[in-house]
Design a protein around this motif. Structure first.
Motif, short mmCIF file in Angstrom:
data_model
loop_
_atom_site.label_atom_id
_atom_site.label_comp_id
_atom_site.label_asym_id
_atom_site.label_seq_id
_atom_site.Cartn_x
_atom_site.Cartn_y
_atom_site.Cartn_z
N LEU A 1 -1.76 4.11 -5.52
CA LEU A 1 -0.35 4.32 -5.15
C LEU A 1 0.18 5.46 -5.93
N THR A 2 0.85 6.37 -5.72
CA THR A 2 1.55 7.63 -6.51
C THR A 2 3.07 7.80 -6.07
N ALA B 1 -8.60 6.38 -1.40
CA ALA B 1 -7.45 6.25 -0.33
C ALA B 1 -6.19 6.19 -1.08
N THR B 2 -5.18 7.00 -0.79
CA THR B 2 -3.94 7.26 -1.56
C THR B 2 -2.70 7.02 -0.62
N LEU B 3 -1.93 6.43 -1.22
CA LEU B 3 -0.24 6.34 -0.69
C LEU B 3 0.55 7.04 -1.60
N ARG B 4 0.95 8.24 -1.02
CA ARG B 4 1.92 9.12 -2.17
C ARG B 4 3.57 9.18 -1.26
N ASP C 1 3.06 10.16 2.29
CA ASP C 1 1.51 10.60 2.93
C ASP C 1 0.85 9.48 2.56
N HIS C 2 -0.02 9.19 3.45
CA HIS C 2 -1.01 8.14 3.67
C HIS C 2 -2.31 9.03 3.94
N ALA D 1 6.79 -3.16 -0.11
CA ALA D 1 6.63 -4.69 0.51
C ALA D 1 5.94 -4.62 1.52
N ALA D 2 6.20 -3.98 2.52
CA ALA D 2 5.50 -3.93 4.13
C ALA D 2 3.86 -3.62 3.72
N TYR D 3 3.81 -2.42 3.02
CA TYR D 3 2.58 -2.09 2.59
C TYR D 3 1.77 -3.14 1.97
N GLY D 4 2.43 -3.68 0.94
CA GLY D 4 1.85 -4.86 0.27
C GLY D 4 1.39 -5.93 1.05
N ALA D 5 2.05 -6.01 2.21
CA ALA D 5 1.30 -7.36 2.84
C ALA D 5 0.23 -7.10 3.70
N VAL D 6 -0.04 -5.99 3.81
CA VAL D 6 -1.43 -5.43 4.56
C VAL D 6 -2.26 -4.97 3.76
N VAL D 7 -2.04 -4.31 2.50
CA VAL D 7 -3.21 -3.60 1.56
C VAL D 7 -2.86 -4.03 0.37
N HIS D 8 -3.88 -3.70 -0.48
CA HIS D 8 -3.71 -3.95 -1.91
C HIS D 8 -3.27 -2.64 -2.46
N LEU D 9 -2.12 -2.41 -3.17
CA LEU D 9 -1.67 -1.01 -3.79
C LEU D 9 -2.02 -1.16 -5.16
#
Length: 246
Positions: free
Chosen positions: A13-14, A43-46, A100-101, A229-237
């Motif tokens: 996560l950034t 793999a990055t979530l910005r 940006d995913h 929170a929605a991301y955290g339910a399906v991936v590890h940030l």
């Protein structure tokens, strides 16, 4: 269990601070994409809140009215840029959240359409979670029309576009970019009205809205928290600086 978009189960996560440089903000996404493709970045979530920008599509730049559209954009205080992904002109500012995913993929072209559908449902769910009646599908007359736009509904009828999405694919990775319009739609509607007139493209200005038009008081902070929170339910940030779970 796989993620909704069929990707990896861990993302770095950034959250970028305001850059006040629209071109640098756009280029940063492509830089991250190249790093993920060659394996120097996971793999990055910005996430970031963008500078005022009108992002034109490649087709827009070939129209006779493009220079007039650039001038109109600047007159409203929006930086005109040509993006490499997406369709027609879209406008955004600091009342929006850009997501940006980016993930590595041996065949990045595979599941392109599936990602549009999956992310559309995902973002509609996030907005529903903060009190909106949101769905997926093109709003008649919307700017930068897309089959998988996320819209807000009034009385069950799609009325305004809330999330526009685009993909960029290179050898080894894909970038799925989403703009969530949360606050202060009036400047976006105003600049798009003049830009689309210059390009001689038809649309309905009433389709350019924001989440807080439908649920007063919804903020970018609220949407960002709900999204994470929605991301955290399906991936590890994971935080890229500390490598600690977020």
């Amino acid at each position: 269990m796989s993620t909704p978009w069929g990707g990896e189960k861990e993302l770095s996560l950034t959250i970028d601070p305001p850059a006040h440089d629209a071109a640098a903000e756009l280029d940063r996404g492509l830089e991250l994409l190249r790093e993920v493709a060659v394996g120097t970045r996971p793999a990055t979530l910005r996430l970031y809140r963008p500078s005022p920008t009108v992002a034109f599509g490649q087709r827009d730049a070939r129209l006779d009215g493009f220079r007039r559209a650039e001038t109109a954009s600047r007159a409203h205080g929006f930086e005109p840029l040509i993006r490499r992904a997406g369709g027609r002109a879209a406008a955004y500012h600091a009342g929006c959240l850009v997501v940006d995913h980016i993930e590595p993929a041996a065949d990045a072209v595979a599941r392109t359409r599936g990602r549009f559908a999956a992310f559309g449902d995902f973002f509609a769910g996030v907005l529903t979670g903060v009190g909106l009646d949101a769905g997926v599908g093109e709003v008649p007359g919307e700017y930068c029309a897309g089959e998988f736009s996320v819209h807000g509904r009034t009385g069950g009828v799609p009325t305004i576009k809330l999330v526009g999405t685009a993909q960029r694919v290179i050898a080894g990775a894909w970038l799925f970019s989403s703009v969530v319009v949360v606050e202060n739609a009036a400047p976006l509607r105003s600049v798009l009205t003049d830009v689309y007139a210059a390009l001689d493209l038809s649309w309905q200005p009433a389709t350019a809205g924001a989440a807080d038009d439908l649920v007063p008081g919804v903020s970018v902070d609220v949407v960002q928290d709900a999204l994470l929170a929605a991301y955290g339910a399906v991936v590890h940030l994971r935080d890229p600086e500390t490598s600690r779970p977020c």
